[in-house]
Every structure is written in C-alpha cells, then in structure tokens.
Design an enzyme around this catalytic site. Sequence first.
Site, PDB file in Angstrom:
ATOM      1  N   LYS A  38      25.215 -11.254  78.564  1.00 26.25           N
ATOM      2  CA  LYS A  38      25.266 -10.265  79.645  1.00 26.25           C
ATOM      3  C   LYS A  38      25.322  -8.855  79.048  1.00 26.25           C
ATOM      4  CE  LYS A  38      30.231 -10.775  80.059  1.00 26.25           C
ATOM      5  NZ  LYS A  38      31.287 -11.671  80.546  1.00 26.25           N
ATOM      6  N   TYR A 276      28.700  23.400  72.186  1.00 30.46           N
ATOM      7  CA  TYR A 276      29.177  23.775  73.524  1.00 30.46           C
ATOM      8  C   TYR A 276      30.692  23.960  73.545  1.00 30.46           C
ATOM      9  CZ  TYR A 276      24.700  22.226  75.514  1.00 30.46           C
ATOM     10  OH  TYR A 276      23.392  22.081  75.832  1.00 30.46           O
TER      11      TYR A 276
HETATM   12  C1  LIG Z   1      31.998 -12.197  79.407  1.00 27.18           C
HETATM   13  C2  LIG Z   1      32.620 -13.506  79.700  1.00 27.18           C
HETATM   14  C3  LIG Z   1      32.993 -14.356  78.647  1.00 27.18           C
HETATM   15  C4  LIG Z   1      32.899 -13.973  77.182  1.00 27.18           C
HETATM   16  O1  LIG Z   1      34.028 -13.208  76.814  1.00 27.18           O
HETATM   17  P1  LIG Z   1      34.246 -12.690  75.320  1.00 27.18           P
HETATM   18  O2  LIG Z   1      35.606 -12.080  75.353  1.00 27.18           O
HETATM   19  O3  LIG Z   1      33.174 -11.698  75.047  1.00 27.18           O
HETATM   20  O4  LIG Z   1      34.165 -13.860  74.429  1.00 27.18           O
HETATM   21  C5  LIG Z   1      33.470 -15.619  78.986  1.00 27.18           C
HETATM   22  N1  LIG Z   1      33.594 -15.990  80.287  1.00 27.18           N
HETATM   23  C6  LIG Z   1      33.273 -15.187  81.307  1.00 27.18           C
HETATM   24  C7  LIG Z   1      33.430 -15.645  82.708  1.00 27.18           C
HETATM   25  C8  LIG Z   1      32.790 -13.909  81.052  1.00 27.18           C
HETATM   26  O5  LIG Z   1      32.491 -13.108  82.078  1.00 27.18           O
END
Ligand SMILES: *Cc1c(COP(=O)(O)O)cnc(C)c1O
Length: 384
Positions: A38, A276
């Site tokens: 993601k 800036y």
């Molecule tokens: C993003 C996510 C993970 C992964 O988490 P990490 O801390 O990056 O390992 C696992 N489960 C869900 C539901 C997530 O949204």
Amino acid sequence: MSTSAPLTWIELNKSHLEKNIASLTKLASGRKLAVSVKANAYGHGLEKIVGLLVNFSEVDYVTVHSVEEAVRCRKAGWSRKIMMVGPLELSSADAVLEYELEPVITTIEVLQHLGKAADRAQVRIKTHLKLETGTNRQGITEAELSAFAAIYGEHPYLERPYGAATHFANIEDTTEHEYAEFQLDRFRSIVQEMARLGIEPEICHTACSAALILFEETRFDLVRPGISMYGYWSSKETYLSYKLAGGDNDLFEPVLSWKTRITQIKEIPTDSFVGYGCTYRTTCPTRLAILPIGYSDGYDRRLSNIAHVLINSRRAPVRGRVCMNLIMVDITDIDGVALNQVATLIGRDGQESITANQIAQWAETINYETLARLNPLISRRVVP
Ligand SMILES: *Cc1c(COP(=O)(O)O)cnc(C)c1O
C-alpha cells in the site's frame, strides 16, 4: 519525456529486498506470507516492487489499501493473491470479481453487496472479516457478528469467511505489550464466537511486522508484514524489544536510497542570509551546493536547518529553509566537490549513511511517513 539522466532518482536494492524476504520467510516459518504494498509500496514505487516480488514464490499475497492499487498490481504482473485491507466502495464489487481480490470486510452493507454480485456472476468470492479487538478503527464487534453470519447464509457464492483478522493498536510504540495481549485474547474469543455462529474462518491473521518479529502467538496462519520488507524496523521500541529478547540484529537492510545531483555551486560571503525567511546567516565565507529537490518531492520542510545530505562520503548540512523544489547545503569543508556530483538524501555513501529513521527523527515523524510521502513521480530504478 527527457531521455537524459534525471536530476533526482530512487534506487531499489534488489539483494537487500531478497535478504529481507528471506528473514520474513524464516519468521513466518511455513505460514502464508502477505506483504504490504500500500501507499505506493511504502513510497518505493508499487510497480517496481511488484515487478521484483513476482520472482519470490515464497510471497503468497500482496496487501493493498484500495482497488486502484490492486489493479496496478495486476497490471504489473502479479497473478497470485491480493488482500485488500482498505474500505471497499459498493461500486467496486465487480472489480473484486474481475481482479480476484480478497477483501477484508468491515461493514455489513459491503458484504451484502458482494454476496449479491457473487451470486449474480456465479463466482465465489473469498472474504476476510476484520474483528474489533481494541484499535477502534475498522473492526466488526462481537455483537454485529450474527448479522454477518446471516448474510453468509443467504448467498451461496459467498463462501463462509475465509479469513478472520485484527490489527494491533499498541505494539510498535511500547516495550510493554499488555494491550497487544489483551487484543489477542479478544481476537481468540471472537473467533470462537464465529465458530459458534457457523462462520468459522479457515485462516486467522493478526501480525504486522512488529507482531511477527516479537510474538510467535500472533502469527496464526498468515502474517502481514510491511515496513520490515523494505528493510526498516517498525520503531525503536520494536528493535529494543527484539534485542531484549536476545534477537540478533541483522534481519533487515533498507531497500531504498534517494539521490540527486548538484546543479549549482556558489561562494557567498560572511553574514549572508540563505533562503526564504532569512533563517540562516553565514558566519564565514561559505560554499553552497544547490540541490534540485524540495518538499514537493517528499523532503519535509521540517528538515530546514536541521538535516544533512551526503556528498563525497561527508555530511553537508542543509542551510536555510527547504523550498518547494530546492535545498541549499553547505560544502565549505568538503573538498573536491564538483557540479553534477551525486548527493545522497537517504542511503549510504562510504562510511556515512542517512536512514529514513534519521530523516523521520529530524522531521518529528516516523519512518513510515518519511517513506510513504516520497513523490511517486520521482524515477525509480532497481540496482543489484
Ligand atoms: C499496513 C498494514 C500492515 C503492515 O504493517 P507494518 O507495520 O508495515 O508491518 C499489516 N496489517 C494491516 C491491516 C495494515 O494496514
């Protein structure tokens, strides 16, 4: 499109990814492995990462937030399973069928809608139920379960839930894990209730990176790491907890480096302001290098006057404010710097290195955000 070398680029180290996946496979020890891509693969570039992942048969699933990300995974050549953990819009039911997604269900309306779509198409859909155990974000409560069971009963093409999932609220931010244990107990008892209602899941899963690394009892049948695949610990506390339990520290190597090239070098006198807001003033004759990256690329404005970059294996401090597309760094004390030379924003240069953890600490955030905010338009290349 220009064919010349870009002014800034991200390198993805294939052998580091290989090492991280080997470590995760070992930790998963036979369970299914679902890796998170993601947020543009945590800023690494979804297509490039998926393009590499197809070669790792030990990875069973990619986990995405949205249908759009799932479609991008399919287009990048991913033919194995896709778990979708974000909210599903009712209008996306057909995409679930077309792209063979396994959605994690969080509302009754979505399940109902999917049930109808599955029956209509006479295609089976695999679903996972997200159970509320204490994060109070997306989960289904125990009281709601019987309504979900009824929906599964009404739609022959909606198989009884394939998976039951939950997510920990407080596993990265602490070395005390009572709340995670409380959530784990809740999870087990709700899964028992599912069985009583005739919707016993085939697989259970709860483990993000920190849970996977620290607690064997969170691993169940499938694990869902994200940040660790990219070579980062979830937090200092996770690393400490691991070390306190006697772990060896060589599990992961950062996959991503971010580089740019010096586009201008200039000498300015003592008492000159830089950038800036005139927030920096030189105290001696100063040589500045201008770098063509800024906050629009994901180099946080809070790094102004705090961060450094690496040039010739030395640290060059950022002077003045980070601009939209530019930063100025001090190279007065670094010998032999020339125009067009590479500057490392994240990554290693000789003995020196700058990690996303370091950038995050300077910017008062976490490594996840530092990585996820890297502009998707920056070109990515895989290096061996
Ligand atoms: C993003 C996510 C993970 C992964 O988490 P990490 O801390 O990056 O390992 C696992 N489960 C869900 C539901 C997530 O949204």
